[in-house]
Design a protein around this motif. Structure first.
Motif, PDB file in Angstrom:
ATOM      1  N   ARG A 128       1.212  -1.042   0.050  1.00  0.00           N
ATOM      2  CA  ARG A 128       0.033  -0.256  -0.538  1.00  0.00           C
ATOM      3  C   ARG A 128       0.784   1.383  -0.359  1.00  0.00           C
ATOM      4  NH1 ARG A 128      -3.283  -3.295   4.262  1.00  0.00           N
ATOM      5  NH2 ARG A 128      -2.345  -1.630   5.845  1.00  0.00           N
ATOM      6  N   PHE A 129       1.815   1.060   0.613  1.00  0.00           N
ATOM      7  CA  PHE A 129       2.848   2.410   0.506  1.00  0.00           C
ATOM      8  C   PHE A 129       3.259   3.067  -0.753  1.00  0.00           C
ATOM      9  CE2 PHE A 129       7.166   3.471   0.829  1.00  0.00           C
ATOM     10  CZ  PHE A 129       7.439   5.087   0.836  1.00  0.00           C
ATOM     11  N   HIS A 130       3.628   1.436  -1.129  1.00  0.00           N
ATOM     12  CA  HIS A 130       4.230   1.453  -2.872  1.00  0.00           C
ATOM     13  C   HIS A 130       3.096   2.164  -3.726  1.00  0.00           C
ATOM     14  CE1 HIS A 130       8.924   0.307  -2.778  1.00  0.00           C
ATOM     15  NE2 HIS A 130       8.357  -0.096  -1.600  1.00  0.00           N
ATOM     16  N   ALA A 131       1.905   1.281  -3.462  1.00  0.00           N
ATOM     17  CA  ALA A 131       0.854   2.039  -4.192  1.00  0.00           C
ATOM     18  C   ALA A 131       0.441   3.724  -4.127  1.00  0.00           C
ATOM     19  CB  ALA A 131      -0.058   1.361  -3.833  1.00  0.00           C
ATOM     20  N   ARG A 132       0.566   4.339  -2.807  1.00  0.00           N
ATOM     21  CA  ARG A 132       0.463   5.870  -2.602  1.00  0.00           C
ATOM     22  C   ARG A 132       1.305   6.381  -3.564  1.00  0.00           C
ATOM     23  NH1 ARG A 132      -0.560   4.169   2.372  1.00  0.00           N
ATOM     24  NH2 ARG A 132       1.696   4.584   3.326  1.00  0.00           N
TER      25      ARG A 132
END
Length: 145
Positions: free
Chosen positions: A110-114
């Motif tokens: 999720r961090f990378h997606a953001r």
């Protein structure tokens, strides 16, 4: 400042920024006891549907078997993974992620997606294509070293 100097300064800043943000994300979340390198090890192990042999995981991460063994032992003690012998070949040691590791990997995704959405959301399709092409060339250079 030349374009090459600007590119160098940019690459250094971006690398440091991403590392700092990943560290902050871990430090302020439920996985405070993980380092960025430990998180990346878990993320690499999670890419496979099946538990990976230690040798394959070391190759994926471009680290020695000894370095991986030390990291795996630490993650095992923290409850993020387990080592088990392969049923087919008892000489192989497999890395098995715990449910806690799966949660950490999902939070990291999720961090990378953001991060990706933050960049992709301000670029046109053409600009995004050019950026991807340039970064692919950069990655090719790194792999050639």
């Amino acid at each position: 400042m030349t374009k090459q100097q600007q590119l160098n300064a940019f690459l250094v800043r971006v690398f440091n920024d991403i590392l700092r943000l990943e560290e902050q994300s871990l430090a302020h979340g439920p996985y405070k006891n993980l380092s960025v390198s430990e998180m990346h090890l878990l993320e690499a192990a999670s890419r496979s549907e099946e538990p990976l042999p230690m040798t394959a995981l070391a190759r994926m991460l471009s680290i020695s078997a000894g370095t991986l063994t030390v990291a795996v032992k630490a993650l095992e003690q923290k409850g993020y993974l387990m080592r088990q012998k392969s049923e087919e070949d008892k000489r192989k040691v497999l890395v098995v992620l715990s449910d806690t590791a799966a949660g950490a990997c999902e939070a990291h995704r999720r961090f990378h997606a953001r991060m990706v959405e933050g960049v992709a959301g301000v670029l046109s399709e053409e600009e995004l294509g050019t950026l991807v092409q340039a970064l692919d060339a950069l990655h090719g250079f790194f792999k050639s070293l």
